[in-house]
Motif scaffolding. Structure first.
Motif, PDB file in Angstrom:
ATOM      1  N   UNK A  47      36.755  84.493  57.790  1.00 55.32           N
ATOM      2  CA  UNK A  47      38.035  84.755  57.123  1.00 55.32           C
ATOM      3  C   UNK A  47      39.200  83.938  57.684  1.00 55.32           C
ATOM      4  N   UNK A  48      39.168  83.613  58.973  1.00 54.96           N
ATOM      5  CA  UNK A  48      40.273  82.837  59.544  1.00 54.96           C
ATOM      6  C   UNK A  48      40.252  81.369  59.081  1.00 54.96           C
ATOM      7  N   UNK A  49      39.227  80.982  58.317  1.00 58.93           N
ATOM      8  CA  UNK A  49      39.131  79.621  57.787  1.00 58.93           C
ATOM      9  C   UNK A  49      39.659  79.504  56.353  1.00 58.93           C
ATOM     10  N   UNK A  50      40.240  80.557  55.821  1.00 56.62           N
ATOM     11  CA  UNK A  50      40.692  80.539  54.421  1.00 56.62           C
ATOM     12  C   UNK A  50      41.637  79.370  54.154  1.00 56.62           C
ATOM     13  N   UNK A  51      42.598  79.129  55.016  1.00 52.41           N
ATOM     14  CA  UNK A  51      43.539  78.026  54.797  1.00 52.41           C
ATOM     15  C   UNK A  51      42.842  76.670  54.889  1.00 52.41           C
ATOM     16  N   UNK A  52      41.886  76.546  55.788  1.00 55.67           N
ATOM     17  CA  UNK A  52      41.120  75.299  55.901  1.00 55.67           C
ATOM     18  C   UNK A  52      40.345  75.037  54.616  1.00 55.67           C
ATOM     19  N   UNK A  53      39.713  76.070  54.081  1.00 56.48           N
ATOM     20  CA  UNK A  53      38.948  75.912  52.847  1.00 56.48           C
ATOM     21  C   UNK A  53      39.862  75.568  51.676  1.00 56.48           C
ATOM     22  N   UNK A  54      41.024  76.177  51.633  1.00 61.59           N
ATOM     23  CA  UNK A  54      41.996  75.835  50.593  1.00 61.59           C
ATOM     24  C   UNK A  54      42.369  74.359  50.705  1.00 61.59           C
ATOM     25  N   UNK A  55      42.553  73.879  51.926  1.00 63.41           N
ATOM     26  CA  UNK A  55      42.869  72.468  52.144  1.00 63.41           C
ATOM     27  C   UNK A  55      41.762  71.544  51.676  1.00 63.41           C
ATOM     28  N   UNK A  56      40.516  71.926  51.913  1.00 62.57           N
ATOM     29  CA  UNK A  56      39.380  71.128  51.439  1.00 62.57           C
ATOM     30  C   UNK A  56      39.393  71.077  49.917  1.00 62.57           C
ATOM     31  N   UNK A  57      39.592  72.217  49.273  1.00 59.40           N
ATOM     32  CA  UNK A  57      39.618  72.266  47.808  1.00 59.40           C
ATOM     33  C   UNK A  57      40.743  71.399  47.244  1.00 59.40           C
TER      34      UNK A  57
ATOM     35  N   UNK B 162      41.903  80.039  48.736  1.00 58.52           N
ATOM     36  CA  UNK B 162      40.811  80.917  49.159  1.00 58.52           C
ATOM     37  C   UNK B 162      41.433  82.186  49.726  1.00 58.52           C
ATOM     38  N   UNK B 163      41.037  83.300  49.154  1.00 58.83           N
ATOM     39  CA  UNK B 163      41.583  84.612  49.492  1.00 58.83           C
ATOM     40  C   UNK B 163      40.719  85.266  50.576  1.00 58.83           C
ATOM     41  N   UNK B 164      41.335  85.571  51.708  1.00 63.09           N
ATOM     42  CA  UNK B 164      40.605  86.199  52.823  1.00 63.09           C
ATOM     43  C   UNK B 164      39.880  87.469  52.398  1.00 63.09           C
ATOM     44  N   UNK B 165      40.524  88.276  51.589  1.00 65.54           N
ATOM     45  CA  UNK B 165      39.908  89.545  51.204  1.00 65.54           C
ATOM     46  C   UNK B 165      38.636  89.317  50.382  1.00 65.54           C
ATOM     47  N   UNK B 166      38.616  88.270  49.563  1.00 57.48           N
ATOM     48  CA  UNK B 166      37.407  87.968  48.793  1.00 57.48           C
ATOM     49  C   UNK B 166      36.305  87.423  49.698  1.00 57.48           C
ATOM     50  N   UNK B 167      36.697  86.772  50.786  1.00 56.53           N
ATOM     51  CA  UNK B 167      35.704  86.229  51.711  1.00 56.53           C
ATOM     52  C   UNK B 167      34.879  87.339  52.340  1.00 56.53           C
ATOM     53  N   UNK B 168      35.448  88.527  52.409  1.00 49.91           N
ATOM     54  CA  UNK B 168      34.742  89.646  53.026  1.00 49.91           C
ATOM     55  C   UNK B 168      33.737  90.297  52.090  1.00 49.91           C
ATOM     56  N   UNK B 169      33.854  90.032  50.773  1.00 46.12           N
ATOM     57  CA  UNK B 169      32.955  90.685  49.825  1.00 46.12           C
ATOM     58  C   UNK B 169      32.102  89.704  49.016  1.00 46.12           C
ATOM     59  N   UNK B 170      32.434  88.423  49.039  1.00 44.75           N
ATOM     60  CA  UNK B 170      31.686  87.414  48.294  1.00 44.75           C
ATOM     61  C   UNK B 170      31.204  86.320  49.241  1.00 44.75           C
ATOM     62  N   UNK B 171      30.017  85.787  48.982  1.00 44.65           N
ATOM     63  CA  UNK B 171      29.527  84.714  49.851  1.00 44.65           C
ATOM     64  C   UNK B 171      30.431  83.472  49.808  1.00 44.65           C
TER      65      UNK B 171
END
Length: 150
Positions: A8-18, A41-50
């Motif tokens: 979850x702490x990588x959400x901003x990194x993943x958004x940057x990649x996208x 990338x939404x942190x809360x969705x990272x907890x429930x979706x792969x």
């Protein structure tokens, strides 16, 4: 390259990649600005979706996320940094996703493809089944794709 679950702490990194991947195709800056909320990338969705990342030398170079609300599953995001495009990162992420969905006994996965990514998804074996309206620009149509897992 190593594939692993995203943290979850990588959400901003993943958004940057996208965003970097989307910007690679030279779309209008106003369109790209509008893409930020859709690609965030939404942190809360990272907890429930792969969410799975491709990591090279300790750096995230790509990722995918999947919605598992039903069958077919929905590939929400699959992005690779521009410098890594054409080097097998996207193919590895796709293969990982397919194996993970097959392990869940799902029959298919659908996605709305960026038109620039249509050749990639076609090479992966997905076929176009229709069109979707872009969330960012209602005048823009996206190829709706399906890949059968069975």
């Amino acid at each position: 390259m190593r594939l692993r679950p995203a943290r979850p702490d990588e959400a901003d990194t993943l958004t940057g990649v996208a965003m970097a991947a989307k910007a690679h195709w030279g779309d209008d800056p106003a369109f790209l600005a509008g893409c930020l909320e859709v690609l965030r990338v939404d942190r809360s969705r990272m907890e429930i979706e792969p969410h799975v990342v491709a990591e090279q030398d300790g750096e995230v170079v790509g990722f995918y996320s999947v919605q598992l609300d039903g069958d077919p599953a929905v590939l929400d995001k699959l992005y690779v940094l521009p410098a890594e495009m054409g080097r097998g990162v996207g193919r590895a992420l796709w293969a990982h996703m397919v194996a993970a969905l097959r392990a869940r006994d799902l029959r298919a996965v659908t996605l709305d493809a960026d038109p620039h990514a249509l050749p990639f998804y076609t090479r992966m074996g997905a076929r176009q089944i229709g069109e979707a309206v872009s969330e960012v620009d209602p005048a823009r149509r996206l190829p709706r794709m399906r890949f059968d897992l069975t």
